[in-house]
Motif scaffolding. Sequence first.
Motif, PDB file in Angstrom:
ATOM      1  N   HIS A   9      -1.345  -1.670   9.131  1.00  0.00           N
ATOM      2  CA  HIS A   9      -0.475  -3.117   8.447  1.00  0.00           C
ATOM      3  C   HIS A   9      -0.675  -3.764   9.731  1.00  0.00           C
ATOM      4  O   HIS A   9       0.303  -3.566  10.704  1.00  0.00           O
ATOM      5  CB  HIS A   9       0.564  -2.268   7.772  1.00  0.00           C
ATOM      6  CG  HIS A   9       1.582  -3.423   7.334  1.00  0.00           C
ATOM      7  ND1 HIS A   9       2.159  -3.354   6.034  1.00  0.00           N
ATOM      8  CD2 HIS A   9       1.905  -4.712   7.973  1.00  0.00           C
ATOM      9  CE1 HIS A   9       2.741  -4.430   5.823  1.00  0.00           C
ATOM     10  NE2 HIS A   9       2.685  -5.329   6.491  1.00  0.00           N
ATOM     11  N   CYS A  51       1.363   3.146   3.128  1.00  0.00           N
ATOM     12  CA  CYS A  51       1.379   2.227   4.324  1.00  0.00           C
ATOM     13  C   CYS A  51       2.854   2.577   4.652  1.00  0.00           C
ATOM     14  O   CYS A  51       3.798   2.188   4.389  1.00  0.00           O
ATOM     15  CB  CYS A  51       1.062   1.133   4.264  1.00  0.00           C
ATOM     16  SG  CYS A  51       1.357  -0.041   5.421  1.00  0.00           S
ATOM     17  N   PHE A 106       4.334   0.956   7.100  1.00  0.00           N
ATOM     18  CA  PHE A 106       5.126  -0.333   7.457  1.00  0.00           C
ATOM     19  C   PHE A 106       5.630  -0.829   6.204  1.00  0.00           C
ATOM     20  O   PHE A 106       6.427  -1.595   5.880  1.00  0.00           O
ATOM     21  CB  PHE A 106       4.250  -1.372   8.111  1.00  0.00           C
ATOM     22  CG  PHE A 106       4.332  -0.820   9.809  1.00  0.00           C
ATOM     23  CD1 PHE A 106       4.973   0.125  10.295  1.00  0.00           C
ATOM     24  CD2 PHE A 106       3.501  -1.472  10.509  1.00  0.00           C
ATOM     25  CE1 PHE A 106       5.057   0.672  11.422  1.00  0.00           C
ATOM     26  CE2 PHE A 106       3.400  -1.287  12.061  1.00  0.00           C
ATOM     27  CZ  PHE A 106       4.064  -0.020  12.387  1.00  0.00           C
ATOM     28  N   CYS A 107       4.827  -0.708   4.848  1.00  0.00           N
ATOM     29  CA  CYS A 107       5.178  -1.121   3.613  1.00  0.00           C
ATOM     30  C   CYS A 107       6.438  -0.556   3.098  1.00  0.00           C
ATOM     31  O   CYS A 107       7.111  -1.184   2.528  1.00  0.00           O
ATOM     32  CB  CYS A 107       3.803  -0.981   2.644  1.00  0.00           C
ATOM     33  SG  CYS A 107       2.621  -2.397   2.598  1.00  0.00           S
ATOM     34  N   HIS A 141       1.283  -6.605   2.437  1.00  0.00           N
ATOM     35  CA  HIS A 141       0.406  -5.745   3.323  1.00  0.00           C
ATOM     36  C   HIS A 141      -1.042  -6.595   3.597  1.00  0.00           C
ATOM     37  O   HIS A 141      -1.443  -7.101   2.903  1.00  0.00           O
ATOM     38  CB  HIS A 141      -0.144  -4.640   2.508  1.00  0.00           C
ATOM     39  CG  HIS A 141      -1.011  -3.541   3.203  1.00  0.00           C
ATOM     40  ND1 HIS A 141      -0.424  -2.483   3.971  1.00  0.00           N
ATOM     41  CD2 HIS A 141      -2.425  -3.523   3.274  1.00  0.00           C
ATOM     42  CE1 HIS A 141      -1.569  -1.834   4.485  1.00  0.00           C
ATOM     43  NE2 HIS A 141      -2.395  -2.512   4.103  1.00  0.00           N
ATOM     44  N   ASP A 170       0.913  -1.017  -0.076  1.00  0.00           N
ATOM     45  CA  ASP A 170      -0.064   0.172  -0.061  1.00  0.00           C
ATOM     46  C   ASP A 170       1.041   1.339  -0.073  1.00  0.00           C
ATOM     47  O   ASP A 170       1.807   1.368   0.745  1.00  0.00           O
ATOM     48  CB  ASP A 170      -0.872  -0.009   1.264  1.00  0.00           C
ATOM     49  CG  ASP A 170      -1.719   1.013   1.509  1.00  0.00           C
ATOM     50  OD1 ASP A 170      -1.403   2.063   0.992  1.00  0.00           O
ATOM     51  OD2 ASP A 170      -3.013   0.894   2.028  1.00  0.00           O
TER      52      ASP A 170
HETATM   53 ZN    ZN Z   1       1.178  -2.093   4.516  1.00  0.00          ZN
END
Ligand code: ZN
Length: 135
Positions: free
Chosen positions: A99, A6, A8-9, A48, A3
Amino acid sequence: MSDQDCIFCQIVAGELPSQRVDEDERTLAFMDISPATRGHALVVPRRHARDLFEISAEDLQATVLAAQRLARRVHERLGAEGVNLLNSRGQVAWQTVFHFHVHVIPRYHNDPLRLPWTPAPGDPDEIAATADLLR
Ligand code: ZN
Ligand code: 5GP
């Protein structure tokens, strides 16, 4: 699969810096920037998934096993007497990053942690030094 917005991505992709401490084919573990206790880390699936309801069984299994691996390590290397694993699903349950992630929170005798904790940025040098012990 990932994403764009995002964080964390972006960490998984290496586009945002993080203190990585463990990785495998499906998962990545890195230090939380606002540690609740010394050694607080997050384990995420590389792919994700928004939350507990969305994550695939395979990624959930891999993420929990990675959290177990890291929990053993905080015990052995940081001297944590205990560990809390925490996953929050939904805003009302304190989820702030959408996430999926499992918090690995080392616990020490007489540490001040009470739930819900109020996140405050940790000292980056201290986090880096702790990450070195966990790699
Ligand atoms: Zn993510
Ligand atoms: P949640 O509240 O969704 O369960 O947990 C999100 C966690 O991610 C929080 O503990 C927060 O400190 C951590 N966090 C948020 N942004 C970043 C970031 O950019 N880098 C790292 N390493 N941790 C983050």
